[in-house]
Scaffold this motif. Sequence first.
Motif, PDB file in Angstrom:
ATOM      1  N   ASP A   1       8.787  22.611  15.149  1.00  0.00           N
ATOM      2  CA  ASP A   1       7.847  22.872  14.062  1.00  0.00           C
ATOM      3  C   ASP A   1       7.051  24.140  14.392  1.00  0.00           C
ATOM      4  O   ASP A   1       6.619  24.315  15.544  1.00  0.00           O
ATOM      5  N   PRO A   2       6.820  25.026  13.416  1.00  0.00           N
ATOM      6  CA  PRO A   2       6.024  26.223  13.672  1.00  0.00           C
ATOM      7  C   PRO A   2       4.630  25.907  14.198  1.00  0.00           C
ATOM      8  O   PRO A   2       4.016  26.721  14.906  1.00  0.00           O
ATOM      9  N   ALA A   3       4.117  24.715  13.886  1.00  0.00           N
ATOM     10  CA  ALA A   3       2.785  24.334  14.332  1.00  0.00           C
ATOM     11  C   ALA A   3       2.695  24.188  15.850  1.00  0.00           C
ATOM     12  O   ALA A   3       1.591  24.141  16.410  1.00  0.00           O
ATOM     13  N   HIS A   4       3.849  24.117  16.536  1.00  0.00           N
ATOM     14  CA  HIS A   4       3.834  24.002  17.995  1.00  0.00           C
ATOM     15  C   HIS A   4       3.333  25.282  18.660  1.00  0.00           C
ATOM     16  O   HIS A   4       2.883  25.246  19.807  1.00  0.00           O
ATOM     17  N   LEU A   5       3.465  26.396  17.987  1.00  0.00           N
ATOM     18  CA  LEU A   5       3.130  27.683  18.593  1.00  0.00           C
ATOM     19  C   LEU A   5       1.621  27.869  18.670  1.00  0.00           C
ATOM     20  O   LEU A   5       0.900  27.654  17.691  1.00  0.00           O
ATOM     21  N   GLY A   6       1.162  28.283  19.864  1.00  0.00           N
ATOM     22  CA  GLY A   6      -0.262  28.521  20.064  1.00  0.00           C
ATOM     23  C   GLY A   6      -0.507  29.930  20.546  1.00  0.00           C
ATOM     24  O   GLY A   6      -0.298  30.898  19.832  1.00  0.00           O
ATOM     25  N   GLU A   7      -0.926  30.032  21.829  1.00  0.00           N
ATOM     26  CA  GLU A   7      -1.266  31.345  22.388  1.00  0.00           C
ATOM     27  C   GLU A   7      -0.112  31.962  23.171  1.00  0.00           C
ATOM     28  O   GLU A   7      -0.299  32.943  23.888  1.00  0.00           O
ATOM     29  N   GLU A   8       1.077  31.403  23.028  1.00  0.00           N
ATOM     30  CA  GLU A   8       2.219  31.923  23.793  1.00  0.00           C
ATOM     31  C   GLU A   8       2.562  33.354  23.343  1.00  0.00           C
ATOM     32  O   GLU A   8       2.392  33.716  22.179  1.00  0.00           O
ATOM     33  N   ASP A   9       3.090  34.135  24.296  1.00  0.00           N
ATOM     34  CA  ASP A   9       3.539  35.491  23.953  1.00  0.00           C
ATOM     35  C   ASP A   9       5.055  35.590  23.841  1.00  0.00           C
ATOM     36  O   ASP A   9       5.588  36.582  23.355  1.00  0.00           O
ATOM     37  N   THR A  10       5.776  34.528  24.305  1.00  0.00           N
ATOM     38  CA  THR A  10       7.244  34.560  24.317  1.00  0.00           C
ATOM     39  C   THR A  10       7.798  33.219  23.851  1.00  0.00           C
ATOM     40  O   THR A  10       7.281  32.166  24.230  1.00  0.00           O
ATOM     41  N   LEU A  11       8.859  33.280  23.057  1.00  0.00           N
ATOM     42  CA  LEU A  11       9.575  32.078  22.614  1.00  0.00           C
ATOM     43  C   LEU A  11      10.969  32.110  23.219  1.00  0.00           C
ATOM     44  O   LEU A  11      11.701  33.099  23.053  1.00  0.00           O
TER      45      LEU A  11
ATOM     46  N   ASP B   1      17.094  31.928  12.261  1.00  0.00           N
ATOM     47  CA  ASP B   1      16.311  31.800  11.022  1.00  0.00           C
ATOM     48  C   ASP B   1      15.603  30.447  10.951  1.00  0.00           C
ATOM     49  O   ASP B   1      15.124  30.037   9.891  1.00  0.00           O
ATOM     50  N   HIS B   2      15.523  29.751  12.083  1.00  0.00           N
ATOM     51  CA  HIS B   2      14.792  28.483  12.145  1.00  0.00           C
ATOM     52  C   HIS B   2      13.310  28.759  11.888  1.00  0.00           C
ATOM     53  O   HIS B   2      12.774  29.784  12.353  1.00  0.00           O
ATOM     54  N   PRO B   3      12.601  27.870  11.173  1.00  0.00           N
ATOM     55  CA  PRO B   3      11.181  28.108  10.850  1.00  0.00           C
ATOM     56  C   PRO B   3      10.308  28.417  12.068  1.00  0.00           C
ATOM     57  O   PRO B   3       9.425  29.268  12.001  1.00  0.00           O
ATOM     58  N   GLU B   4      10.564  27.743  13.187  1.00  0.00           N
ATOM     59  CA  GLU B   4       9.755  27.994  14.382  1.00  0.00           C
ATOM     60  C   GLU B   4       9.997  29.398  14.929  1.00  0.00           C
ATOM     61  O   GLU B   4       9.076  30.087  15.378  1.00  0.00           O
ATOM     62  N   VAL B   5      11.263  29.839  14.861  1.00  0.00           N
ATOM     63  CA  VAL B   5      11.609  31.189  15.322  1.00  0.00           C
ATOM     64  C   VAL B   5      11.020  32.233  14.373  1.00  0.00           C
ATOM     65  O   VAL B   5      10.482  33.263  14.816  1.00  0.00           O
ATOM     66  N   LEU B   6      11.107  31.980  13.073  1.00  0.00           N
ATOM     67  CA  LEU B   6      10.557  32.922  12.086  1.00  0.00           C
ATOM     68  C   LEU B   6       9.046  33.065  12.250  1.00  0.00           C
ATOM     69  O   LEU B   6       8.497  34.178  12.125  1.00  0.00           O
ATOM     70  N   GLU B   7       8.364  31.957  12.546  1.00  0.00           N
ATOM     71  CA  GLU B   7       6.917  32.022  12.753  1.00  0.00           C
ATOM     72  C   GLU B   7       6.591  32.841  14.003  1.00  0.00           C
ATOM     73  O   GLU B   7       5.626  33.619  14.023  1.00  0.00           O
ATOM     74  N   ALA B   8       7.388  32.661  15.054  1.00  0.00           N
ATOM     75  CA  ALA B   8       7.172  33.441  16.274  1.00  0.00           C
ATOM     76  C   ALA B   8       7.356  34.932  15.992  1.00  0.00           C
ATOM     77  O   ALA B   8       6.577  35.776  16.481  1.00  0.00           O
TER      78      ALA B   8
END
Length: 446
Positions: free
Chosen positions: A51-61, A70-77
């Motif tokens: 889920d894109p909501a998992h992303l916080g202060e990270e600088d790298t995925l 094209d996964h939503p989490e990747v697109l948000e990153a």
Amino acid sequence: MKRAHVMGIEGVGMSALARLLRAEGVEVTGCDLAPGKRAKALGVPVWPGHDPAHLGEEDTLIVPTPIPLDHPEVLEARRRGMRILRRMELLAHLLAQKPSLGVTGTHGKTTTTGMLASILLEAGLDPWVLLGGELSLLPGNARFGLGPRLAEVDESDPLFQGVGVGVAVATNLEKEHVAPEGKRAPNYHESLEALLAAMAGFLRKAAVAVLPVQDPLLAEAAQGLNPLRFGEGGDLWAERVALFPTGSRFRLVYRGKALGEAELRVPGAHNVHNALAAALAALAFGVPEEAILRGLARFPGVGRRFERLGEVRGAWVVDDYAHHPTEVRATLSAAKLLGRRVRVLFQPHRLFRTLELWEDFAKALEGAEEVVVLPVYTAGERGEVSPEALSQRIAERLAASGKEARFLYPEEALAYAKATASPQDLWLALGAGDVTELARRLVHEG
């Protein structure tokens, strides 16, 4: 990289990368569709699902191969400007930091990497290790060290051709992880030609390539190279090979010079092959002969590679990761050395692979006295044939050849194995899916 979010962190390769990043001081978070013991053991924040909501202060995925870009989490990153790395891109970056060795191949790469890890440890080199399995000599599937870097490099990932190492080992190569004609998947090569090109790319990036003497596909991939070769007629070979139920003994010979008597605690001729690959790579890396022999003798085997789990009603229960016909044959050959009646719980792995190889699986399984075929472990793949129908084909072909074989669902198979086990039996669980859990339940509930 200061903070990294790892998708698919429960996977054996992704969890190993996460462990090594943490050791280098990177703050790690992760997510997985089914977080389990590997993710929990890392001691980092892990969320279920993606889920894109998992992303916080990270600088790298960090993204595993099966997840599309094209996964939503990747697109948000990407929208946030985060650096996005596939697992092989991260591995290539990490291996470039120190002198390195990489092991690939259709079969035996985890065991060969484990043998090399044992050798480097025995030589006192404080290796950094990434492994596609669990090894008791390491803290699980990875080890942080300040010495040379050693990694299992998964040839199923088309991006492996971008990984550069000092010593590249290829144990063998078959038409595996190749998508059926007209189908595409991110963790499959588009064709056999694409697989060969990827292997050629990996080998050409290395300062030294280590290959078997006899392997037609590797010979094609290595055209124009001058590799070191292991096996009869090569640079390193085994003489006076004696195979035993739980290991082997042989003389190690390098270019006509006897290096000494090697002993293995893992059974089967295929493990002699793996030991030769590891030993020749170690020699190419400058490891002393004595450390090589001690490292091979010390190697305890990798988890799920002919791993004895216990007994049920006097029958041995052994678990093995074999999920290709060649691996099935090799494992059954080793099993027969024990002198027991070999009864198999076989779980085919992946629909595409099983559709292509179901007849070969049936032929390979003829080496057992009895086979119980479970539904295909699909790993998320979908096809025109159901997992049950495909497994039924294998059971029916075995029965038609005169073998005792049946198709059963997991709970039925567990009940059948419990009820019929006897002291002369070896129940062998084969497959890369969750058949391992069935084998463990057989021991603990039997």
